[in-house]
Design an enzyme around this catalytic site. Structure first.
Site, PDB file in Angstrom:
ATOM      1  N   HIS A  63       3.755   4.733  13.003  1.00 14.59           N
ATOM      2  CA  HIS A  63       4.011   4.613  11.563  1.00 14.59           C
ATOM      3  C   HIS A  63       5.070   5.658  11.216  1.00 14.59           C
ATOM      4  O   HIS A  63       4.762   6.854  11.165  1.00 14.59           O
ATOM      5  CB  HIS A  63       2.680   4.865  10.847  1.00 14.59           C
ATOM      6  CG  HIS A  63       2.740   4.899   9.352  1.00 14.59           C
ATOM      7  ND1 HIS A  63       2.155   3.941   8.559  1.00 14.59           N
ATOM      8  CD2 HIS A  63       3.285   5.793   8.478  1.00 14.59           C
ATOM      9  CE1 HIS A  63       2.322   4.226   7.282  1.00 14.59           C
ATOM     10  NE2 HIS A  63       3.013   5.363   7.203  1.00 14.59           N
ATOM     11  N   HIS A  65       8.289   7.221   8.855  1.00  9.85           N
ATOM     12  CA  HIS A  65       9.037   7.282   7.592  1.00  9.85           C
ATOM     13  C   HIS A  65      10.462   7.698   7.931  1.00  9.85           C
ATOM     14  O   HIS A  65      10.693   8.443   8.878  1.00  9.85           O
ATOM     15  CB  HIS A  65       8.378   8.277   6.626  1.00  9.85           C
ATOM     16  CG  HIS A  65       7.162   7.703   5.963  1.00  9.85           C
ATOM     17  ND1 HIS A  65       7.155   7.285   4.661  1.00  9.85           N
ATOM     18  CD2 HIS A  65       5.924   7.440   6.448  1.00  9.85           C
ATOM     19  CE1 HIS A  65       5.955   6.803   4.358  1.00  9.85           C
ATOM     20  NE2 HIS A  65       5.183   6.879   5.429  1.00  9.85           N
ATOM     21  N   ASN A  96       9.122   4.465   4.058  1.00 11.65           N
ATOM     22  CA  ASN A  96       8.819   4.106   5.455  1.00 11.65           C
ATOM     23  C   ASN A  96      10.065   3.541   6.118  1.00 11.65           C
ATOM     24  O   ASN A  96      11.016   3.133   5.455  1.00 11.65           O
ATOM     25  CB  ASN A  96       7.762   3.001   5.489  1.00 11.65           C
ATOM     26  CG  ASN A  96       6.442   3.445   4.931  1.00 11.65           C
ATOM     27  OD1 ASN A  96       6.341   3.733   3.748  1.00 11.65           O
ATOM     28  ND2 ASN A  96       5.422   3.509   5.768  1.00 11.65           N
ATOM     29  N   CYS A 148       4.091   9.260   0.552  1.00 12.13           N
ATOM     30  CA  CYS A 148       2.803   9.790   0.112  1.00 12.13           C
ATOM     31  C   CYS A 148       2.983  10.651  -1.135  1.00 12.13           C
ATOM     32  O   CYS A 148       3.756  11.617  -1.110  1.00 12.13           O
ATOM     33  CB  CYS A 148       2.182  10.623   1.239  1.00 12.13           C
ATOM     34  SG  CYS A 148       0.653  11.426   0.713  1.00 12.13           S
ATOM     35  N   ARG A 151       0.852  -1.207   0.000  1.00 13.97           N
ATOM     36  CA  ARG A 151       0.000   0.000   0.000  1.00 13.97           C
ATOM     37  C   ARG A 151       0.884   1.254   0.000  1.00 13.97           C
ATOM     38  O   ARG A 151       1.048   1.895  -1.009  1.00 13.97           O
ATOM     39  CB  ARG A 151      -0.959  -0.026   1.212  1.00 13.97           C
ATOM     40  CG  ARG A 151      -2.139   0.933   1.061  1.00 13.97           C
ATOM     41  CD  ARG A 151      -1.813   2.374   1.411  1.00 13.97           C
ATOM     42  NE  ARG A 151      -1.424   2.550   2.801  1.00 13.97           N
ATOM     43  CZ  ARG A 151      -0.900   3.678   3.265  1.00 13.97           C
ATOM     44  NH1 ARG A 151      -0.693   4.719   2.462  1.00 13.97           N
ATOM     45  NH2 ARG A 151      -0.538   3.780   4.536  1.00 13.97           N
ATOM     46  N   ASP A 152       1.538   1.536   1.111  1.00 12.14           N
ATOM     47  CA  ASP A 152       2.339   2.758   1.210  1.00 12.14           C
ATOM     48  C   ASP A 152       3.505   2.709   0.215  1.00 12.14           C
ATOM     49  O   ASP A 152       3.902   3.723  -0.364  1.00 12.14           O
ATOM     50  CB  ASP A 152       2.879   2.908   2.642  1.00 12.14           C
ATOM     51  CG  ASP A 152       3.023   4.347   3.088  1.00 12.14           C
ATOM     52  OD1 ASP A 152       3.168   5.220   2.230  1.00 12.14           O
ATOM     53  OD2 ASP A 152       3.012   4.586   4.309  1.00 12.14           O
TER      54      ASP A 152
END
Ligand code: COA
Ligand code: ZN
Length: 305
Positions: free
Chosen positions: A204, A206, A246, A237, A12-13
């Site tokens: 979460h 990065h 991340n 993002c 996903r990310d």
């Protein structure tokens, strides 16, 4: 040994920020291997607008084709009611709702004000509760935003209060563009946990400014036991200027394993998956561990000729 819960977000990310579309079959094959690595949760894809995130336009197909290994929770990112309805049709274990603490980032990422996001997400939460699907809320730019600067803790707590009152199971405190430092992380985690001790907290991070692992360690030191991370350190993002990957899953697991924590992850399998991912995206990944190998790797003696 203290148990830590590792949640993979690469498909996903990681994939949302890629410029080339990764074929659906390759996504499914990678996810099926990752499912056997010991994760607590995998964020499979996102049910966002395919115009906003074309890389994940195959969300239904990926979600329907993967093998679901018992014990692993399969979550997906949801920005609005339409995304939630799409996800319900294929069946998911959790909705991971997203909004930003920063007004500017919310508008560039989700094309709505925070007030409109909150209204839309309220409808999604009610739908999830009726359908008996667990809800997590990811609060982007919890520490800072590249367009409006550092986030005051009081502002983050305002949104945490809101979603705690809505009865969500978990909240992810997201450092979308690597603005946090370890001291800042401790303050935020201590306040959030002491106010809502029963909440399932995820951090979460990065690694945008090289503080990802230090921040994760700081969070563990104040009692956090759940982390999002991305294989190979891929990610970012598309609607946050300067965003990069991340915190890298294999590096996070390697560090925690060496320190005696129980991550439940098969690190050798993870490194094989990371090499597969490098071939899939066709370039070197940010993962330093993939380059150097684990600390127990023994190299051939180098002789001068
Ligand atoms: N899934 C599929 N299509 C969707 C959708 C969803 N979840 N939400 C909206 N759409 C479609 C609408 O049906 C409409 O289609 P049409 O043009 O064919 O009629 C179109 O998208 C525009 O709808 P609108 O409600 O005006 O949405 P928008 O263009 O303002 O976009 C979001 C809002 C939230 C859907 C979009 O900005 C988005 O998906 N953002 C996600 C960003 C993201 O994932 N960032 C990275 C993670 S942090
Ligand atoms: Zn992220």
């Amino acid at each position: 040994m203290q148990r830590l819960y590792i949640q993979e977000v690469v498909t996903r990310d990681g994939f949302q920020a890629e410029s080339n579309f990764i074929p659906t079959e390759d996504k499914v094959q990678l996810l099926n291997r990752l499912s056997r690595a010991g994760y607590a949760k995998i964020e499979v894809t996102s049910f966002t607008s395919p115009k906003a995130i074309p890389m994940l336009a195959d969300a239904e197909e990926v979600m329907s084709k993967i093998e679901r290994v018992p014990g692993v929770e399969y979550t997906v990112l949801i920005p609005n009611l339409k995304g939630a309805e799409r996800a319900l049709r294929v069946g998911v274990d959790e909705f991971n709702l997203v909004m930003s603490v920063s007004e500017t980032h919310n508008q560039s990422n989700l094309r709505m004000t925070r007030a409109d996001s909150v209204t839309a997400l309220g409808d999604v939460i009610r739908l999830a509760h009726d359908a008996k699907v667990a809800v997590n809320v990811s609060l982007s730019t919890s520490f800072g935003c590249p367009m409006s600067g550092m986030t005051p803790l009081s502002e983050l707590m305002h949104w945490i209060d809101h979603f705690a009152n809505e009865g969500v199971r978990g909240i992810s405190i997201c450092d979308t563009t690597g603005m946090a430092n370890p001291q800042h992380v401790k303050e935020v985690c201590e306040q959030a946990q002491s106010k809502y001790p029963a909440m399932e907290w995820t951090l979460h991070f990065h690694n945008t400014r090289g503080m990802g692992l230090a921040n994760a360690l700081a969070a563990v030191e104040v009692g956090i036991n759940r982390f999002d991370s991305s294989l190979g350190g891929l990610g970012g993002c598309p609607y946050a200027p300067g965003a990069t990957g991340n915190v890298c899953t294999e590096e996070l697991v390697h560090m925690f394993d060496l320190m005696g924590y129980n991550t439940n992850i098969n690190l050798d399998l993870l490194l094989e998956c990371s090499a597969q991912l490098r071939d899939l995206v066709g370039r070197a990944l940010p993962s330093q561990l993939l380059l150097a190998g684990k600390v127990d790797r023994i190299y051939e003696t180098v002789c001068q000729s």
